[in-house]
Design a protein around this motif. Structure first.
Motif, PDB file in Angstrom:
ATOM      1  N   PRO B 247      -6.221 -24.576 -21.702  1.00 40.57           N
ATOM      2  CA  PRO B 247      -5.426 -25.598 -21.013  1.00 40.57           C
ATOM      3  C   PRO B 247      -4.561 -26.449 -21.922  1.00 40.57           C
ATOM      4  O   PRO B 247      -4.031 -27.447 -21.474  1.00 40.57           O
ATOM      5  CB  PRO B 247      -6.512 -26.443 -20.358  1.00 40.57           C
ATOM      6  N   THR B 337      -8.480 -19.282 -16.646  1.00 42.16           N
ATOM      7  CA  THR B 337      -9.106 -20.023 -15.565  1.00 42.16           C
ATOM      8  C   THR B 337      -8.470 -21.380 -15.332  1.00 42.16           C
ATOM      9  O   THR B 337      -8.402 -21.842 -14.207  1.00 42.16           O
ATOM     10  CB  THR B 337     -10.601 -20.247 -15.863  1.00 42.16           C
ATOM     11  N   PHE B 338      -8.032 -22.020 -16.397  1.00 41.34           N
ATOM     12  CA  PHE B 338      -7.655 -23.423 -16.270  1.00 41.34           C
ATOM     13  C   PHE B 338      -6.162 -23.620 -16.092  1.00 41.34           C
ATOM     14  O   PHE B 338      -5.378 -22.869 -16.650  1.00 41.34           O
ATOM     15  CB  PHE B 338      -8.089 -24.182 -17.516  1.00 41.34           C
ATOM     16  N   PRO B 339      -5.791 -24.670 -15.386  1.00 43.08           N
ATOM     17  CA  PRO B 339      -4.390 -25.111 -15.441  1.00 43.08           C
ATOM     18  C   PRO B 339      -4.139 -25.888 -16.727  1.00 43.08           C
ATOM     19  O   PRO B 339      -5.062 -26.124 -17.503  1.00 43.08           O
ATOM     20  CB  PRO B 339      -4.243 -26.033 -14.227  1.00 43.08           C
TER      21      PRO B 339
END
Lengths: 384, 380
Positions: B247, B337-339
Motif C-alpha cells: 500500500p 490485497t491493499f489499496p
C-alpha cells in the motif's frame, strides 16, 4: 447586461504568492490519464500535493450526437443514445423510447414494461460491478478490478445472448423490444443472481472493510445536500448527500410502482457515502431482479410494425428516468416530421462532474482520484 | 587453478549436503587467502563472486517477476502467463528481450545525463547490497564487518536514482512521483534502521555473517522476545514502504501519477527500474530472514532432538530460500490485497506511529539486554 464569459486564460491566471512563498503550478490530469477513464481533462492548480483549484475542460470526445439526431428518424436515434453513457445503454434507450412513445401515444403492454425494468436493473448491476472494480483500482488496489470484471462478464454474456451486443446495447425500441428474450435468458439470469448474492458480500470483505480504503474515503469530498442540488447532481451522488431523490420511487415508470425496494441514502455526502450507496443499490437491484425474473407476464414484445415510420405531433416533450448514474433526460422538439427539430440530452455525468469543482479544493492529488471514482463519471456522456 | 575448480565443485555439492560446518570462508576471504599463493586463483574467486552475483541478479529478476505475475493471477482469479515455455516460465525472458529491443525514447527536454544515469544508479545500489546477503555458508560473497550499515547506505542509492529519474524526465507527474518517493523513503529509512539496530544490539555486530552465526541457538524473532517481534513487524512495514510497493506505492501511483517517476522511461531503462524493484524486494526479504529468522539456519525447537536432526538435513540454501520466499510472498500478498495510502497518511503513519514505536522498542531492547532476560547467545 451580458455576463462576462471566463476564458481558460482567465482561469489560468496564477496568483503567485507574494514574497516568494510557495509557488502554485498547473498540471493536466488528462485527456490521457488512467484515473479519468476516458478523455476527460482536468486542469489542476496545485500547491505541492494540495489542490487549489480544478478546472474541467471538456470537448475531447464531442461527436455532435445531438446534431446528428436532428437528421435521424426516431428509431435510429435510439441507436445513438447508447453511445452516450455506454454503461447505461439500455436506460438511455428506454428514455428515448419513452419520450417517443409518449409523444406518439404508443401504449405498451405489461410484458414489455417488465422486461424493460428487468433489463434496466440488470444493467444497473452490470454498471455498478464495473464501477466497484474500477473504484478499487483508482484507490490503488488492482485486484477488485478483475473481480468486478469477472462478475460483470457473466452478465455481459447474458445480454449478448438476447441483444447481440456487449457494451453499446440496443434493445428497447419505441413500441416494444427489438427481439424476444433468448430461451436461456431466465435460467442464466437466475443462476447469475444466485451467484452474485455472495459476490456482493465478497466485495464487502475485499474492499469495504479495509482500513486503508476507509481512511481514504471517510470524510473525503463531503458534499452537502443543498450543494449537490445546486450543482444539479443526481443519482447516487445526490442520494449520498442525503437527498432521497430517486425517480424510480418519486415518479415511477416501467413497473417500479409495483415493486418494493429501499432507496439507500447517505448522510455526509463524502466518498464513503457514495461508495456505500452504490453497494446498497446493488443489493436492492439484486432483490428487484429476483422478483422481476419470476414475474414476466406473457404477451407480445413489439406492438408497432418494425418498418413503420414514427411521426410525432408538433410540440416539446421531455422524459427522464434514473440510470445507474443519475437522471437521464431527453428533451425533444418536434415540428411534425419523422425527425426531431431539436434533440437534447440531459446527461447525469455532466452535472455530477461539476461536483468535483466544489469538493476537490484543499484535497490531495490522491483524493481527486478517489472523488472522481466516487462520482463514477462516463466521459462520452458529458461530451455528446 | 585446478584445485580451485575442484574446490568449487566440492563446495557446490557441499552446499546441497547437510554439512553442519557453519564457518565457511566467504568468496572474498578465499580470494584474499589465495592472493599470497597464486594471483590467478585469487582472480578466479573474485570473478566467481562477481559473475555469481550478476547471474543471481538476472535469475532473481526473471523468477520474481514470473512469481509475482503468477501470484497476482491467483489473487485475481485468472491464470497469468501460460504460453511461453513450460507454464509460461519463459514469459519474463521474452518480455525482457522485448524491452531491450524497444526504441530508445528520451523526452526532448529531458536532462539527458541524469536521465541515463538514474536507472543504472538504482541497479548498482541493488548489486552492491546483494553481494552482502548470506544465502548459505558457501554462497556468501563478502562478509563486511559493517555489513548492515553498508546495505542501508547503498540501499539509499535507489532513492537518489528515483529522485534523479523523476527530475530528469522533465515531467510534472514524474517529479511529483519522485518527490513522493523521496519523502517516503527518507522517512521510512529511519524506522527501518531503528528496527535493524535492535538486532545489532542483541548480537553486538554489524556483520551479517556473525548475525547468522549468533542465531544457532534460536532465531532472534523468538529469542529477542517482544522487542524483536516488534522490530520484525516494523521492518516488514518499513521495507514495504522502501520498496515502493502497495500500500505504499505512491511513487508509482499508477492511477494517480500514470506511472510516477518512471512515466517517461521505456525499453531497457524501464527494465532496469523494474529489475531494481524486484531485487530490492529480494534484498529486503533476505535481510529480514537473515536478521530475524535465522538466515540459513534450520528451524530448531528446543527439546525435540529428532525433529532438530531432521531439520538439519535440509541444506542451508533451501532454508534461506524458504524464509526469503515466504517473506516475498507476504510482500506480494500485501500488494495484491491493499489499496494505496495517501501521502499525508503515509507520512503520519511513519512520524506519528512507526518512528516513536521503534524508538521505544529500541529502548526496551536495550533494557532487555541490560537485564539479561533475553536468553543465551548475546554478547557477554
Amino acid at each position: 447586461m451580458t455576463p462576462k464569459t471566463l476564458t481558460l486564460q482567465d482561469l489560468l491566471r496564477t496568483d503567485f504568492a507574494p514574497g516568494g512563498g510557495t509557488q502554485e503550478y498547473f498540471v493536466n490530469m488528462g485527456p490521457q490519464h488512467p484515473a479519468t477513464h476516458g478523455v476527460l481533462r482536468l486542469l489542476l492548480k496545485l500547491d505541492g500535493e494540495t489542490l487549489r483549484q480544478v478546472i474541467p475542460v471538456l470537448g475531447y470526445i464531442h461527436r455532435g450526437i445531438e446534431k446528428i439526431c436532428e437528421h435521424q428518424t426516431y428509431r435510429q436515434i435510439v441507436h445513438l443514445s447508447d453511445r452516450l453513457d455506454y454503461l447505461s445503454a439500455l436506460a438511455n434507450n428506454w428514455c428515448v423510447t419513452r419520450v417517443v412513445e409518449r409523444a406518439a401515444g404508443i401504449e405498451t403492454n405489461e410484458r414489455i414494461e417488465t422486461i424493460r425494468t428487468l433489463m434496466a436493473e440488470l444493467e444497473r448491476l452490470q454498471s455498478h460491478t464495473l464501477w466497484w472494480g474500477v473504484f478499487g483500482m483508482d484507490l490503488g488496489a488492482f485486484t477488485p478490478f478483475l473481480h468486478g470484471f469477472r462478475d460483470r462478464e457473466e452478465l455481459t454474456q447474458i445480454f449478448e445472448d438476447t441483444i447481440g451486443a456487449r457494451l453499446t446495447m440496443n434493445y428497447i425500441q419505441p413500441g416494444g423490444l427489438l427481439h424476444d428474450l433468448h430461451k436461456d435468458f431466465a435460467p442464466r439470469v437466475r443462476a447469475w443472481l444466485k451467484d452474485f448474492g455472495t459476490k456482493v458480500d465478497e466485495y464487502d470483505r475485499m474492499l469495504s472493510g479495509n482500513l486503508i480504503a476507509q481512511k481514504r474515503l471517510v470524510d473525503i469530498g463531503a458534499l452537502s445536500g443543498d450543494e449537490a442540488l445546486g450543482l444539479g447532481a443526481t443519482g447516487p451522488v445526490l442520494r449520498a448527500s442525503g437527498v432521497p431523490w430517486d425517480l424510480r420511487r418519486v415518479r415511477p415508470y416501467g413497473v417500479y410502482d409495483q415493486l418494493d425496494f429501499v432507496v439507500p441514502v447517505g448522510e455526509k455526502g463524502d466518498c464513503w457515502d457514495r461508495y456505500w450507496v452504490r453497494i446498497e443499490e446493488m443489493r436492492q437491484s439484486l432483490a428487484l431482479c429476483e422478483t422481476l425474473i419470476e414475474n414476466i407476464p406473457e404477451g407480445k414484445t413489439m406492438l408497432v410494425k418494425p418498418a413503420a415510420k414514427i411521426r410525432l405531433p408538433e410540440g416539446t416533450f421531455y422524459e427522464e428516468l434514473e440510470t445507474p448514474r443519475g437522471i437521464f433526460g431527453v428533451h425533444l422538439h418536434s415540428r411534425g416530421k419523422d425527425m426531431p427539430w431539436r434533440f437534447h440530452f440531459r446527461s447525469p455525468n455532466l452535472h455530477n462532474l461539476w461536483c468535483i469543482t466544489k469538493i476537490a479544493p484543499g484535497a490531495r492529488v490522491a483524493d481527486i482520484v478517489a472523488m472522481l471514482a466516487g462520482l463514477d463519471l462516463i466521459v462520452p456522456d458529458m461530451d455528446r | 587453478m585446478k584445485a580451485a575448480w575442484i574446490t568449487t565443485a566440492l563446495l557446490a555439492l557441499h552446499s546441497l549436503s547437510a554439512a553442519r560446518d557453519w564457518t565457511q570462508p566467504t568468496l572474498a576471504e578465499r580470494a584474499a587467502e589465495a592472493a599470497g599463493r597464486s594471483p590467478w586463483e585469487s582472480a578466479f574467486w573474485i570473478g566467481l563472486g562477481l559473475a555469481g552475483t550478476l547471474a543471481a541478479m538476472t535469475l532473481l529478476g526473471l523468477s520474481l517477476v514470473y512469481a509475482e505475475r503468477k501470484i497476482a493471477a491467483r489473487f485475481q482469479c485468472r491464470l497469468g502467463p501460460t504460453r511461453v515455455g513450460w507454464r509460461g516460465t519463459l514469459q519474463t525472458l521474452a518480455d525482457t528481450f522485448k524491452l531491450i529491443s524497444k526504441a530508445d525514447l528520451v523526452p526532448r527536454d529531458a536532462d539527458r545525463l541524469l536521465f541515463f544515469t538514474a536507472p543504472w544508479l538504482v541497479v548498482s545500489g541493488m548489486l552492491l547490497a546483494l553481494v552482502n546477503i548470506p544465502a548459505s555458508p558457501l554462497l556468501f560473497v563478502v562478509d563486511l564487518n559493517i555489513g548492515l550499515l553498508f546495505i542501508s547506505a547503498v540501499g539509499a542509492l535507489s532513492v537518489l536514482g528515483i529522485l534523479l529519474g523523476g527530475w530528469a524526465s522533465n515531467n510534472k507527474w514524474s517529479l511529483l512521483g519522485s518527490m513522493r518517493a523521496g519523502a517516503q523513503i527518507i522517512s521510512y529509512e529511519l524506522s527501518l534502521t531503528l528496527s535493524l539496530l535492535v538486532i545489532v544490539l542483541f548480537t553486538g555486530s554489524l556483520s551479517l555473517g556473525e548475525i547468522v552465526q549468533s542465531q544457532q541457538e534460536g532465531w532472534w524473532l523468538w529469542r529477542g522476545h517482544l522487542p524483536a517481534m516488534v522490530a520484525f513487524l516494523v521492518f516488514v512495514i518499513a521495507s514495504t514502504a522502501e520498496l515502493n510497493r502497495t500500500p505504499f506505492d505512491l511513487a508509482e501511483g499508477e492511477s494517480e501519477l500514470t506511472a510516477g517517476f518512471h512515466t517517461e522511461y521505456s525499453g531497457l531503462r524501464f527494465a532496469l527500474f523494474y529489475l531494481a524493484e524486484f531485487l530490492n524486494m529480494f534484498i529486503a526479504a533476505g535481510l529480514a530472514a537473515t536478521l530475524f529468522l535465522g538466515g540459513w539456519m534450520p528451524l530448531h525447537i528446543a527439546g525435540l532432538q529428532t525433529f532438530n536432526r531432521v531439520m538439519d538435513f535440509i541444506p542451508p540454501l533451501v532454508w534461506f530460500g524458504l524464509k526469503t520466499g515466504g517473506l516475498i510472498f507476504v510482500f506480494m500478498w500485501l500488494r495484491w490485497t491493499f489499496p494505496r495510502l495517501r501521502i499525508d497518511q503515509l507520512l503520519k503513519l511513519e512520524w506519528r506511529f512507526l518512528l516513536p514505536l521503534s524508538m521505544v522498542n529500541l529502548l526496551v531492547a536495550a533494557l532487555v539486554l541490560l537485564l539479561g532476560v533475553y536468553g543465551k547467545g548475546g554478547p557477554a
